[in-house]
Scaffold this active site. Structure first.
Site, PDB file in Angstrom:
ATOM      1  N   SER A   1      -2.771  -6.008  -8.971  1.00 18.62           N
ATOM      2  CA  SER A   1      -2.544  -4.572  -8.796  1.00 18.62           C
ATOM      3  C   SER A   1      -3.082  -4.054  -7.463  1.00 18.62           C
ATOM      4  O   SER A   1      -2.740  -2.944  -7.054  1.00 18.62           O
ATOM      5  CB  SER A   1      -3.183  -3.793  -9.948  1.00 18.62           C
ATOM      6  OG  SER A   1      -4.559  -4.096 -10.036  1.00 18.62           O
ATOM      7  N   CYS A   2      -3.897  -4.865  -6.754  1.00 12.04           N
ATOM      8  CA  CYS A   2      -4.433  -4.376  -5.480  1.00 12.04           C
ATOM      9  C   CYS A   2      -3.404  -4.428  -4.350  1.00 12.04           C
ATOM     10  O   CYS A   2      -3.702  -4.022  -3.232  1.00 12.04           O
ATOM     11  CB  CYS A   2      -5.687  -5.148  -5.081  1.00 12.04           C
ATOM     12  SG  CYS A   2      -5.374  -6.839  -4.652  1.00 12.04           S
TER      13      CYS A   2
ATOM     14  N   LYS B   1      -1.075 -11.606  -1.227  1.00 14.78           N
ATOM     15  CA  LYS B   1      -0.233 -11.442  -2.424  1.00 14.78           C
ATOM     16  C   LYS B   1       1.091 -10.752  -2.075  1.00 14.78           C
ATOM     17  O   LYS B   1       2.139 -11.110  -2.626  1.00 14.78           O
ATOM     18  CB  LYS B   1      -0.992 -10.643  -3.501  1.00 14.78           C
ATOM     19  CG  LYS B   1      -2.142 -11.424  -4.126  1.00 14.78           C
ATOM     20  CD  LYS B   1      -1.635 -12.607  -4.926  1.00 14.78           C
ATOM     21  CE  LYS B   1      -2.725 -13.366  -5.637  1.00 14.78           C
ATOM     22  NZ  LYS B   1      -2.221 -14.564  -6.328  1.00 14.78           N
TER      23      LYS B   1
HETATM   24  O1  GFB Z   1     -13.946  -5.591 -10.777  1.00 13.79           O
HETATM   25  P1  GFB Z   1     -14.108  -5.181  -9.372  1.00 13.79           P
HETATM   26  O2  GFB Z   1     -14.892  -6.074  -8.494  1.00 13.79           O
HETATM   27  O3  GFB Z   1     -12.650  -4.998  -8.832  1.00 13.79           O
HETATM   28  O4  GFB Z   1     -14.827  -3.736  -9.297  1.00 13.79           O
HETATM   29  P2  GFB Z   1     -11.695  -3.978  -8.058  1.00 13.79           P
HETATM   30  C1  GFB Z   1     -14.331  -2.640 -10.017  1.00 13.79           C
HETATM   31  C2  GFB Z   1     -15.292  -1.483  -9.905  1.00 13.79           C
HETATM   32  O5  GFB Z   1     -16.468  -1.781 -10.659  1.00 13.79           O
HETATM   33  C3  GFB Z   1     -15.761  -1.116  -8.500  1.00 13.79           C
HETATM   34  C4  GFB Z   1     -17.621  -1.479  -9.899  1.00 13.79           C
HETATM   35  O6  GFB Z   1     -15.825   0.285  -8.376  1.00 13.79           O
HETATM   36  C5  GFB Z   1     -17.172  -1.712  -8.463  1.00 13.79           C
HETATM   37  O7  GFB Z   1     -18.037  -1.063  -7.553  1.00 13.79           O
HETATM   38  N1  GFB Z   1     -18.739  -2.312 -10.337  1.00 13.79           N
HETATM   39  C6  GFB Z   1     -19.846  -1.854 -10.970  1.00 13.79           C
HETATM   40  C7  GFB Z   1     -18.878  -3.634 -10.179  1.00 13.79           C
HETATM   41  N2  GFB Z   1     -20.717  -2.853 -11.184  1.00 13.79           N
HETATM   42  C8  GFB Z   1     -20.135  -3.981 -10.711  1.00 13.79           C
HETATM   43  C9  GFB Z   1     -20.564  -5.340 -10.649  1.00 13.79           C
HETATM   44  O8  GFB Z   1     -21.635  -5.714 -11.056  1.00 13.79           O
HETATM   45  N3  GFB Z   1     -19.655  -6.231 -10.114  1.00 13.79           N
HETATM   46  C10 GFB Z   1     -18.454  -5.841  -9.640  1.00 13.79           C
HETATM   47  N4  GFB Z   1     -17.613  -6.787  -9.156  1.00 13.79           N
HETATM   48  N5  GFB Z   1     -18.042  -4.558  -9.649  1.00 13.79           N
HETATM   49  C11 GFB Z   1     -10.749  -6.237  -7.199  1.00 13.79           C
HETATM   50  C12 GFB Z   1     -10.149  -6.670  -5.900  1.00 13.79           C
HETATM   51  O9  GFB Z   1     -11.054  -4.912  -6.993  1.00 13.79           O
HETATM   52  O10 GFB Z   1      -9.870  -6.306  -8.278  1.00 13.79           O
HETATM   53  C13 GFB Z   1      -9.317  -7.852  -6.017  1.00 13.79           C
HETATM   54  O11 GFB Z   1     -11.167  -6.797  -4.940  1.00 13.79           O
HETATM   55  C14 GFB Z   1      -8.471  -7.921  -7.253  1.00 13.79           C
HETATM   56  O12 GFB Z   1      -8.501  -7.913  -4.896  1.00 13.79           O
HETATM   57  C15 GFB Z   1      -9.201  -7.480  -8.493  1.00 13.79           C
HETATM   58  O13 GFB Z   1      -7.324  -7.147  -7.114  1.00 13.79           O
HETATM   59  C16 GFB Z   1      -8.324  -7.385  -9.698  1.00 13.79           C
HETATM   60  O14 GFB Z   1     -10.701  -3.480  -9.036  1.00 13.79           O
HETATM   61  O15 GFB Z   1     -12.409  -2.939  -7.290  1.00 13.79           O
END
Ligand code: GFB
Length: 311
Positions: free
Chosen positions: A109-110, A141
């Site tokens: 979805s990104c 992608k």
């Molecule tokens: O899951 P996430 O890394 O993916 O982060 P994205 C989603 C949200 O959760 C962000 C918050 O606003 C993060 O700041 N968040 C809170 C956290 N705590 C945490 C934590 O401990 N770990 C992480 N990882 N996030 C990814 C893309 O984006 O999604 C990829 O970078 C890919 O390209 C994937 O598309 C599905 O939705 O932000």
């Protein structure tokens, strides 16, 4: 797909590929072609060419990719762009060379603009700027989607592209920094509960909104689309509902049974403010998800406790 068809699942040990593997096995497909990354490096052009020439798969699920959460995407920018381009170029091109009957490319979805109207329709692709934290992954992608379209347009290949929303499931990555938010919170709440820590940190402001689909539901949708969708235009896969990261954190906290406090670390990036897929195209074809979010989190938390908590 006939039950005896030779089906290659690229990335069968990852969260998505292993869910597709389980689904196909459960449906009675027993001629599955599988290679670990140690056996076949999909970034190696010659190795992929030799593999396709020797094995002649009839169908391909391209679920192999370098993936990670917002921090990994933002810091390993060259790896995410180069490795994903290499993997998909090699597999999609060899599928064309060897006359694969149908290939499914899994995107993300990104790929959609950072500020796309919500819910996000398929036609919003390339209508605005991307979210900077995951631009390299998204560019790779998008190139994969366009490659599938181009092989369809120029050579008549039946190569389709599906865009899953944020996913979670068995065999997810629980790395403290490189994982996605849902597995990261499962680990952090579990460890805080076990160590009696009074506070758990959640990255960002907690206000971004995300949609989460269970990987086994995604696999079900992928097999459904492999059998029922022959159009080079991309199609979204999601559950059609989202929640804020703060709401997600509260849900994971309650599933894990952690009783301390949450604090938000605003020095960490929020990423896209909202990412909710419009899944009306998929619903019209007759597919809907079956696993509610809380039930899915319970299943993966049980699996985490049994298999991953001590790693
Ligand atoms: O899951 P996430 O890394 O993916 O982060 P994205 C989603 C949200 O959760 C962000 C918050 O606003 C993060 O700041 N968040 C809170 C956290 N705590 C945490 C934590 O401990 N770990 C992480 N990882 N996030 C990814 C893309 O984006 O999604 C990829 O970078 C890919 O390209 C994937 O598309 C599905 O939705 O932000």
């Amino acid at each position: 797909m006939e039950k005896k068809a030779k089906i290659y699942i690229a990335g069968h040990r990852g969260m998505v590929g292993s869910a597709i593997h389980r689904k196909l096995q459960a449906l009675g497909y027993d001629n599955l072609l599988l290679r670990t990354s140690g056996e076949l490096d999909l970034r190696n052009q010659q190795a992929v060419a030799d593999f396709f020439a020797a094995e002649q798969p009839e169908y391909v699920f391209l679920a192999a990719a370098k993936v990670g959460g917002i921090w990994a995407n933002n810091t390993l920018r060259a790896d995410f762009l180069y490795e994903n381009l290499a993997i998909q170029n090699n597999v999609i091109h060899q599928a064309y060379v060897q006359g694969v009957k149908k290939l499914m490319f899994l995107g993300s979805s990104c790929i959609y603009p950072k500020l796309a109207p919500q819910p996000i329709k398929e036609e919003y692709l390339l209508t605005g700027l991307l979210e900077p934290t995951n631009e390299p992954y998204a560019i790779a992608k998008i190139a994969g989607i366009k490659l599938c379209e181009a092989y369809h347009d120029q050579y008549g290949c039946n190569f389709i592209s599906v865009m899953p929303t944020n996913l979670y499931g068995y065999r997810d990555n629980y790395h403290p920094e490189h994982s996605h938010v849902l597995p990261a919170l499962i680990r952090r709440f579990h460890e805080a509960k076990t160590a009696n820590q009074p506070v758990v940190t959640v990255w960002g402001s907690g206000t971004p909104r995300r949609e989460f689909l269970f990987a086994d539901d995604l696999a079900d949708a992928c097999v459904f689309l492999m059998e029922n969708y022959d159009n080079p235009s991309l199609i979204n896969i999601g559950m059609g509902e989202d929640l804020s990261i703060k709401e997600l954190a509260m849900l994971v906290k309650s599933v894990v049974g952690y009783e301390g406090e949450l604090v938000f670390d605003r020095s960490k990036p929020d990423g896209t403010p909202r990412k909710l897929m419009d899944v009306s195209k998929l619903h019209k074809l007759g597919w809907r998800h079956t696993t509610p979010l809380e039930a899915g989190i319970r299943m993966v938390y049980d699996d985490f406790v049994a298999n991953c908590a001590n790693q």
